[in-house]
Design a protein around this motif. Structure first.
Motif, PDB file in Angstrom:
ATOM      1  N   ASN A 108      38.517  42.279  41.027  1.00  0.00           N
ATOM      2  CA  ASN A 108      39.718  42.383  41.861  1.00  0.00           C
ATOM      3  C   ASN A 108      40.634  43.523  41.429  1.00  0.00           C
ATOM      4  O   ASN A 108      41.740  43.659  41.942  1.00  0.00           O
ATOM      5  CB  ASN A 108      40.476  41.064  41.904  1.00  0.00           C
ATOM      6  N   THR A 125      38.751  41.881  51.682  1.00  0.00           N
ATOM      7  CA  THR A 125      37.657  41.835  52.658  1.00  0.00           C
ATOM      8  C   THR A 125      38.137  42.431  53.972  1.00  0.00           C
ATOM      9  O   THR A 125      39.265  42.154  54.407  1.00  0.00           O
ATOM     10  CB  THR A 125      37.185  40.391  52.912  1.00  0.00           C
ATOM     11  N   TRP A 167      36.472  33.413  51.384  1.00  0.00           N
ATOM     12  CA  TRP A 167      35.210  33.094  50.725  1.00  0.00           C
ATOM     13  C   TRP A 167      35.129  31.637  50.295  1.00  0.00           C
ATOM     14  O   TRP A 167      34.034  31.069  50.228  1.00  0.00           O
ATOM     15  CB  TRP A 167      34.940  34.090  49.591  1.00  0.00           C
ATOM     16  N   ASP A 168      36.279  31.002  50.062  1.00  0.00           N
ATOM     17  CA  ASP A 168      36.278  29.546  49.848  1.00  0.00           C
ATOM     18  C   ASP A 168      35.888  28.833  51.148  1.00  0.00           C
ATOM     19  O   ASP A 168      35.079  27.901  51.141  1.00  0.00           O
ATOM     20  CB  ASP A 168      37.657  29.069  49.391  1.00  0.00           C
ATOM     21  N   HIS A 182      42.079  36.904  50.992  1.00  0.00           N
ATOM     22  CA  HIS A 182      40.668  37.266  50.776  1.00  0.00           C
ATOM     23  C   HIS A 182      39.925  36.107  50.102  1.00  0.00           C
ATOM     24  O   HIS A 182      38.816  35.731  50.522  1.00  0.00           O
ATOM     25  CB  HIS A 182      40.615  38.535  49.925  1.00  0.00           C
ATOM     26  N   GLU A 183      40.514  35.537  49.068  1.00  0.00           N
ATOM     27  CA  GLU A 183      39.872  34.422  48.359  1.00  0.00           C
ATOM     28  C   GLU A 183      39.690  33.221  49.283  1.00  0.00           C
ATOM     29  O   GLU A 183      38.668  32.531  49.227  1.00  0.00           O
ATOM     30  CB  GLU A 183      40.703  34.038  47.139  1.00  0.00           C
ATOM     31  N   LYS A 184      40.668  33.000  50.139  1.00  0.00           N
ATOM     32  CA  LYS A 184      40.601  31.890  51.089  1.00  0.00           C
ATOM     33  C   LYS A 184      39.392  32.035  52.008  1.00  0.00           C
ATOM     34  O   LYS A 184      38.715  31.054  52.334  1.00  0.00           O
ATOM     35  CB  LYS A 184      41.893  31.841  51.919  1.00  0.00           C
ATOM     36  N   LYS A 204      34.137  36.650  46.338  1.00  0.00           N
ATOM     37  CA  LYS A 204      35.524  36.243  46.059  1.00  0.00           C
ATOM     38  C   LYS A 204      36.105  37.017  44.880  1.00  0.00           C
ATOM     39  O   LYS A 204      37.314  37.228  44.805  1.00  0.00           O
ATOM     40  CB  LYS A 204      35.563  34.738  45.794  1.00  0.00           C
ATOM     41  N   PRO A 228      33.362  42.454  51.911  1.00  0.00           N
ATOM     42  CA  PRO A 228      34.133  42.280  50.680  1.00  0.00           C
ATOM     43  C   PRO A 228      34.073  43.557  49.836  1.00  0.00           C
ATOM     44  O   PRO A 228      33.040  44.220  49.770  1.00  0.00           O
ATOM     45  CB  PRO A 228      33.411  41.117  49.978  1.00  0.00           C
TER      46      PRO A 228
END
Length: 199
Positions: free
Chosen positions: A20, A95, A63-64, A59-61, A90, A175
């Protein structure tokens, strides 16, 4: 110093190991993406490409959300590699989501009925060019990226989470982040089998 065009084309690869960290700011990435969206070629100047850029927690949301969607499909005993792959995406810093506006495509089909059956194809070609420009531009900025395709599995959740207009059809997810390992070696088929030249 920015890479020249040929170097950027050559060095643009699928980079799966990303972090990141970012060599450039979010604002610079937004500028790069907006430039690509503005200047990517489109059939009949349709300008049908649409993009959402997700940074940080957003972005993390994504991929979760994708991981949990896949968990409902992939058997638990086989889920380890899928979970690992989602974690690698993630781990990046952002992304880019690529869409095509189907309302624009339908409008062209009505306006030019002779080409009606071709406009979805033209739309895909335009989207591919936009994706390639963004990908190569991110490479020029020192970022690694891959192109992923989890649509249509995640379409509804993405639409609800980020208030995506109903006419926007998701085509790809990219991503990106700072490369932490190089891409593997790439083999090339002989150009003599892929290019014909007549003089």
């Amino acid at each position: 110093m920015a890479k020249d065009f040929y170097t950027a084309v050559q060095e643009r690869r699928s980079i799966y190991a990303i972090s990141n960290e970012q060599p450039v700011s979010n604002d610079r990435i937004q500028e790069v993406v907006e430039f690509a969206v503005k200047y990517a070629p489109t059939a009949f100047n349709s300008q049908s490409g649409r993009v959402i850029v997700l940074f940080g927690e957003q972005h993390e949301k994504l991929w979760d959300l994708t991981k949990e969607t896949l968990r409902e499909i992939v058997p638990a005993k086989d889920f380890g590699p899928t979970e690992e792959k989602m974690g690698s995406f993630k781990a990046g810093s952002g992304t880019v989501l690529f869409f095509e506006d189907e309302e624009v495509v339908r409008g062209l089909q009505e306006q030019f009925p002779t080409y009606s059956d071709k406009f979805p194809e033209y739309s895909l070609q335009s989207s591919g060019m936009l994706q390639y420009i963004v990908w190569t531009a991110l490479e020029q900025e020192g970022l690694g990226a891959t192109l992923q395709h989890y649509q249509p599995l995640i379409d509804e959740k993405v639409r609800n989470e980020w208030n995506v207009p109903a006419s926007w059809k998701l085509h790809a997810q990219m991503p990106f982040g700072k490369p932490v390992a190089p891409a593997g070696d790439k083999e090339f088929q002989p150009l003599s089998e892929r290019v014909k030249v007549y003089k």
